[in-house]
Design an enzyme around this catalytic site. Structure first.
Site, mmCIF file in Angstrom:
data_model
loop_
_atom_site.group_PDB
_atom_site.id
_atom_site.type_symbol
_atom_site.label_atom_id
_atom_site.label_comp_id
_atom_site.label_asym_id
_atom_site.label_seq_id
_atom_site.Cartn_x
_atom_site.Cartn_y
_atom_site.Cartn_z
ATOM 1 C CG HIS A 18 57.386 -38.607 -18.281
ATOM 2 N ND1 HIS A 18 59.182 -39.663 -18.573
ATOM 3 C CD2 HIS A 18 57.782 -38.273 -17.230
ATOM 4 C CE1 HIS A 18 59.591 -39.329 -17.441
ATOM 5 N NE2 HIS A 18 58.609 -38.540 -16.051
ATOM 6 C CG HIS A 21 57.370 -43.277 -16.360
ATOM 7 N ND1 HIS A 21 56.203 -41.669 -16.578
ATOM 8 C CD2 HIS A 21 57.906 -43.066 -15.019
ATOM 9 C CE1 HIS A 21 56.686 -41.308 -15.207
ATOM 10 N NE2 HIS A 21 57.782 -41.671 -14.248
ATOM 11 C CB CYS A 128 64.480 -36.005 -0.779
ATOM 12 S SG CYS A 128 63.911 -35.938 -2.842
ATOM 13 C CB CYS A 131 64.145 -40.030 -3.380
ATOM 14 S SG CYS A 131 64.915 -38.500 -4.558
ATOM 15 C CB CYS A 149 66.383 -33.461 -3.338
ATOM 16 S SG CYS A 149 66.764 -35.057 -4.796
ATOM 17 C CG HIS A 152 63.321 -34.740 -7.130
ATOM 18 N ND1 HIS A 152 64.145 -36.078 -6.465
ATOM 19 C CD2 HIS A 152 62.196 -35.590 -7.727
ATOM 20 C CE1 HIS A 152 63.587 -37.443 -6.986
ATOM 21 N NE2 HIS A 152 62.217 -37.023 -7.888
ATOM 22 C CE LYS A 307 65.079 -38.926 -14.602
ATOM 23 N NZ LYS A 307 64.599 -39.296 -13.264
ATOM 24 C CE LYS A 310 56.253 -39.035 -11.868
ATOM 25 N NZ LYS A 310 56.078 -40.484 -11.076
HETATM 26 O O1 ME8 Z 1 61.379 -44.322 -9.290
HETATM 27 N N1 ME8 Z 1 64.987 -40.896 -18.272
HETATM 28 O O2 ME8 Z 1 59.224 -44.437 -9.836
HETATM 29 P P1 ME8 Z 1 59.324 -42.988 -10.784
HETATM 30 C C1 ME8 Z 1 65.194 -42.937 -18.251
HETATM 31 N N2 ME8 Z 1 58.441 -45.626 -7.824
HETATM 32 N N3 ME8 Z 1 64.185 -43.112 -17.337
HETATM 33 C C2 ME8 Z 1 63.076 -42.228 -17.300
HETATM 34 C C3 ME8 Z 1 63.156 -40.987 -16.686
HETATM 35 C C4 ME8 Z 1 63.835 -40.354 -17.601
HETATM 36 N N4 ME8 Z 1 64.066 -39.202 -17.667
HETATM 37 N N5 ME8 Z 1 61.853 -40.773 -16.024
HETATM 38 C C5 ME8 Z 1 62.149 -42.022 -15.421
HETATM 39 C C6 ME8 Z 1 60.126 -44.482 -8.712
HETATM 40 N N6 ME8 Z 1 62.221 -42.842 -15.843
HETATM 41 C C7 ME8 Z 1 59.452 -45.692 -7.431
HETATM 42 C C8 ME8 Z 1 60.230 -47.112 -8.561
HETATM 43 S S1 ME8 Z 1 61.137 -49.579 -7.830
HETATM 44 C C9 ME8 Z 1 60.546 -50.609 -6.953
HETATM 45 C C10 ME8 Z 1 59.924 -48.516 -7.179
HETATM 46 C C11 ME8 Z 1 62.813 -43.966 -15.371
HETATM 47 O O3 ME8 Z 1 57.551 -42.861 -11.498
HETATM 48 C C12 ME8 Z 1 63.272 -44.810 -15.190
HETATM 49 O O4 ME8 Z 1 63.211 -46.108 -15.311
HETATM 50 O O5 ME8 Z 1 60.512 -42.195 -10.455
HETATM 51 C C13 ME8 Z 1 62.955 -44.347 -13.831
HETATM 52 O O6 ME8 Z 1 64.003 -45.432 -12.548
HETATM 53 C C14 ME8 Z 1 61.682 -45.175 -13.649
HETATM 54 O O7 ME8 Z 1 60.862 -44.355 -14.298
HETATM 55 C C15 ME8 Z 1 61.220 -44.160 -11.844
HETATM 56 O O8 ME8 Z 1 59.565 -43.919 -12.404
#
Ligand code: ME8
Length: 688
Positions: A18, A21, A128, A131, A149, A152, A307, A310
Site C-alpha cells: 500500500h 510501503h 504480538c 509485530c 498491542c 496493532h 495509520k 493492511k
Molecule cells: O515491519 N507510513 O514489514 P511491514 C509510513 N517485515 N510507512 C509505512 C506505513 C505508513 N502508514 N506502513 C508501512 C515489517 N510503512 C518487517 C520489516 S526489516 C528487516 C523487516 C513502511 O510489511 C515503513 O517503512 O510491516 C514500515 O517500517 C514498513 O513499511 C513496515 O512494513
C-alpha cells in the site's frame, strides 16, 4: 569513488503493498538516484520478509501453504516497484537458499565469537504476532480484560513456557550507548536517537531468538540437546537480509561486504526502530562484525489520524491507482507517479508523521506543479521557440555585473546556491528541504521573466534578449537535473524539450560560482506539451472516486472467499432479512451506523434503479456505495446531502460496481425518503 548503500525494510507478504510501503521505497529510490547522479557507487536493496508466525497464519487463513502464499505475494511487491518506475534496485527474498545460509552463518559466527551469547531457556510471556515481537505487560494496552498491542490494537498471545534459544542482549546496552555517542549519525533524526538512548539506559533483557511452536522459518543451525526443533526468530532472520545480499558465498563476507557495508543506511518506519537500532547492532557486535553507517527512521502516513495499514481497508491506498488517477490517462502514468512522489516527499519532512488528505494533495499539485513549475516551463520554452530564430539564446558576459538589482546576476547567483544547498539536503536525507530549495529557485525564475519582460524587448536590436533567453534555457537545464531524483519523468520530458541529450548527472558547482555556465551552449529548445494541467473540481472529484473506491476494495490476491450464505441474485441490491423475534442490544450494536455526506453521484449505465455514490465517512477517502434510489433521486439532488450509512457491511458488487456500505432509506421498491439527522454532524460520527 564513494559508495552509498541504502535499504528499505523488507516487507511482510501477508498482504499486498500500500501507500505506506511505497513511501519508504520511493524515498530510497530518490536518494539512490541522487547519489548515482553524484557519481557514487550506489546500491539499493528492497525485498520481502517471508518467514514467521504471521505469514504462516496468513497462509493457513487462505487455505495455502506458506510457500504458496509467499510465492504469490512476493512478486506483487517487485511488480509494484517496477510499475512505479523504481530503478536499479536489488530484490531479496528471505526464503532464498542464499539468505537462509547467511542467517545460519550469522548464528554460527555469534557462537564462535561469543559462545555464551546464545543459551537455552524457557520463554513465557506476551507475543504480538502482528509485530512478531515479545512485550512486557507495561508495554501493552488494555482491551477490556485482555492485553493488546499498542500498534496493532489487537490482543496479544501468551506464549506459555516455550523452549527457546536466548541471545544475551543484556550485555550490549553499554556498548550500544557508547557506539551511539561516538557516532551521532547512527540513529536519525535526533528525536529517535534520544528515544533509543533512554530505552538503552533503562537496561536490556535477554531476547528469545528461536521458536518451537511452529516451523515456518530458518532452522537453527545447532541441535537442542532435548531434541526440540527450533526455527530462528523472524527478526533475526529478516534483519540479516541487509548483509546477506552483499555476501558472495554461504558465509558472511565477500568483496561487496567490504565495499558497501560501511556506507549502509537502513531507511525504516518508526514502528521498527528498536529492532534496527538495538537488536540488529547487538547481533552484529556479538558476531564481531562492523555496524552499518546508520538508521534513518521516518514517521507514519496516516489517514484522518489512522495509520495507513493492511488491517484498516479504508486507509489502504493503492499507490498505482493514486498515480494513475493523478495522471488522468494511462499513457501519462509516469507523470502521475512523479506528482505522487513530489507530494509524498515534499509535504512531510522525512522523520515526521504526515496525514494524507486530498486537499493537501490537490493544493501541492496545483500550486507547485501546475502553477510554479508547469508555468515556468511553458512560458520559457514558448518564448524561446518564438524569439530564438531572431535571437538564439546566448550567454553574454556584459550582463553579469555583480549588482543586487541586476536580475541576470541574481539568477546566476541563485542557481549556484540552489545547486549547492539542494545537494546538502539530499545528502542529509532531507528530500523535503531539497525540494523547498529547488522550488524557491523555480519561483525566482518565474519572477525573472516578469522583471526582464523578454516579450517587450526588440527582437532584432536588443542584445539583452539572447542573454535573457539563455538564462531561462540554462535555468531549465539546471532544474531538470535538480528535480530528477524526485521527478524523473518530468526531468526526462524537460530535457527532451530543451534538446539536452547528455547523461543526467548532478551539476558541478565549481569555484567560479556560476553553475549555469556549465549548461551546454548548443541546446535547441522546442515548445512543450502540457505536463501538469491544473486539477479543476470535476477532475478532483474523479480522482477522489477512483482512489477511494479502490482503497477499501484492495485485498490480497489469495484471500479465500467466504462461502456464499445464499445463492447470490445478480446485481440486485440484497435486502436485509427481517428478524423473526426481538434482537438483543448487542446484536444491534454490531451494526455500525455512521453519518456520511454524499460527495458525488452518477447514474449506473443500464441500471435504471441504481446510483453510484461516493460518500464521505470521515475516512481517508470517500466510500463507493451503490444505492437503489435512482427512481426517487436525481444525482444532483443528492450530492452534498447528509445520509446515514451502514459502515461495516461487507463489500459486495452491485450493478457490477463494488459497494462498500449501504445508505438507509425508507420504503421498499419505491423509496420514500433517505434517513438523515436533524442537525449537522461531522462525517464518520457514530449513530446509535
Ligand atoms: O515491519 N507510513 O514489514 P511491514 C509510513 N517485515 N510507512 C509505512 C506505513 C505508513 N502508514 N506502513 C508501512 C515489517 N510503512 C518487517 C520489516 S526489516 C528487516 C523487516 C513502511 O510489511 C515503513 O517503512 O510491516 C514500515 O517500517 C514498513 O513499511 C513496515 O512494513
Amino acid at each position: 569513488m564513494s559508495t552509498f548503500y541504502v535499504t528499505t525494510p523488507i516487507y511482510y507478504v501477508n498482504d499486498v503493498p500500500h501507500l505506506g510501503h511505497a513511501y519508504t521505497t520511493l524515498v530510497c529510490d530518490a536518494l539512490a538516484r541522487f547519489h548515482r547522479m553524484r557519481g557514487d557507487d550506489t546500491r539499493f536493496l528492497t525485498g520481502t520478509d517471508e518467514h514467521g508466525q504471521k505469514v504462516e497464519e496468513a497462509a493457513t487463513k487462505r487455505g495455502l501453504t506458506p510457500m504458496q502464499l509467499v510465492d504469490q505475494v512476493a512478486p506483487r511487491f517487485d511488480e509494484m516497484w517496477k510499475l512505479l518506475g523504481i530503478t536499479d534496485y536489488r530484490f531479496i527474498r528471505t526464503t532464498s537458499e542464499h539468505h537462509k545460509a547467511i542467517v545460519a552463518s550469522l548464528w554460527k559466527t555469534i557462537r564462535a565469537t561469543n559462545p555464551d551469547d546464545l543459551y537455552l531457556e524457557t520463554y513465557q510471556g506476551w507475543y504480538c504476532v502482528g509485530c512478531e515481537a515479545f512485550y512486557k505487560e507495561s508495554e501493552l494496552v488494555k482491551d477490556g480484560d485482555a492485553f493488546a498491542c499498542a500498534t496493532h490494537k489487537k490482543p496479544v498471545s501468551w506464549l506459555d513456557k516455550e523452549r527457546s534459544w536466548f541471545f544475551r542482549l543484556s550485555k550490549y546496552a553499554e556498548p550500544l550507548l557508547a557506539h551511539i555517542e561516538a557516532h551521532p549519525e547512527f540513529i536519525r533524526p535526533e528525536s529517535y536517537r534520544n528515544e533509543i538512548v533512554s530505552f538503552l539506559k533503562g537496561g536490556l533483557k535477554d531476547l528469545s531468538v528461536s521458536r518451537t511452536s511452529f516451523s515456518w522459518g530458518v532452522p537453527v543451525p545447532e541441535p537442542d540437546p532435548k531434541g526440540d526443533v527450533h526455527v530462528t526468530y523472524v527478526w533475526m532472520d529478516a534483519l540479516t537480509n541487509y548483509l546477506s545480499d552483499l555476501c558472495e558465498g554461504s558465509a558472511i563476507g565477500g568483496p561487496d561486504v567490504d565495499k558497501y557495508w560501511k556506507s549502509a543506511v537502513h531507511v525504516i518506519g518508526k514502528d521498527i526502530l528498536r529492532f534496527h537500532t538495538v537488536y540488529w547492532p547487538a547481533f552484529l557486535m556479538s558476531a564481531g562484525l562492523p555496524l552499518p553507517k546508520g538508521i534513518f527512521a521516518h514517521g507514519w502516513w496516516t489517514v484522518r489520524g489512522e495509520k495507513i495499514s493492511k488491517s484498516l481497508p479504508a486507509t489502504r491506498i493503492d499507490p498505482l491507482t493514486l498515480a494513475d488517477a493523478l495522471a488522468g490517462s494511462p499513457e501519462k502514468r509516469p507523470i502521475g507517479i512523479d506528482a505522487m512522489r513530489y507530494y509524498l516527499l515534499r509535504e512531510v519532512p522525512l522523520g515526521n508523521d504526515g496525514d494524507f488528505t486530498f486537499e493537501s494533495l490537490f493544493g501541492r499539485f496545483n500550486a507547485d506543479l501546475a502553477n510554479d513549475l508547469g508555468n515556468l516551463i511553458n512560458r520559457s520554452l514558448t518564448m524561446i521557440a518564438k524569439f530564438a530564430p531572431a535571437s538564439p539564446p546566448k550567454r553574454d558576459d556584459q550582463y553579469l555585473a555583480a549588482q543586487s538589482e541586476n536580475p541576470y546576476f541574481q539568477i546566476e547567483l541563485a542557481a549556484h546556491e540552489t545547486c549547492k544547498l539542494a545537494a546538502i539536503q539530499f545528502e542529509a536525507f532531507a528530500p523535503s528541504k531539497a525540494l523547498e530549495v529547488i522550488w524557491r529557485f523555480v519561483g525566482m525564475a518565474n519572477r525573472f521573466i516578469d522583471q526582464t519582460q523578454p516579450w517587450a524587448m526588440d527582437r532584432a536590436k536588443d542584445p539583452a534578449l539572447a542573454h535573457c533567453l539563455w538564462c531561462l534555457q540554462s535555468s531549465l537545464w539546471l532544474i531538470a537535473r535538480l528535480i530528477d531524483p524526485v521527478l524523473p519523468a518530468t526531468s526526462r520530458a524537460l530535457r527532451e524539450w530543451i534538446g539536452d541529450t547528455a547523461p543526467v548527472t548532478w551539476p558541478e558547482v565549481s569555484g567560479e560560482g556560476r553553475v549555469l555556465a556549465a549548461a551546454p551552449d548548443d541546446l535547441v529548445a522546442r515548445p512543450p506539451s502540457p505536463l501538469f494541467p491544473r486539477l479543476d473540481e470535476p477532475m478532483q472529484n474523479a480522482i477522489v472516486v477512483k482512489v477511494a473506491g479502490d482503497a477499501a476494495a484492495t485485498t490480497a490476491p489469495t484471500e479465500a472467499k467466504p462461502p456464499p450464505r445464499s445463492k447470490p441474485v445478480k446485481d440486485k441490491p440484497v435486502e436485509a432479512p427481517v428478524a423473526s423475534g426481538p434482537i438483543t442490544f448487542d446484536d444491534f450494536m454490531k451494526v455500525e451506523l455512521r453519518v456520511g455526506r454524499v460527495v458525488t453521484a452518477i447514474a449506473v449505465p443500464k441500471m435504471k434503479k441504481l446510483l453510484h455514490l461516493t460518500v464521505d465517512l470521515g475516512e481517508a477517502a470517500p466510500r463507493s456505495i451503490v444505492a437503489g434510489i435512482a427512481l426517487a433521486y436525481n444525482p444532483d439532488q443528492i450530492v452534498g446531502k447528509q445520509v446515514l450509512v451502514v459502515a461495516n457491511l461487507a463489500p459486495r458488487k452491485v450493478g457490477g460496481i463494488e459497494s462498500q456500505g449501504m445508505i438507509l432509506a425508507a420504503g421498499d421498491e419505491s423509496i420514500l425518503g433517505l434517513s438523515s439527522l436533524d442537525r449537522d454532524a461531522p462525517p464518520g460520527t457514530r449513530v446509535r
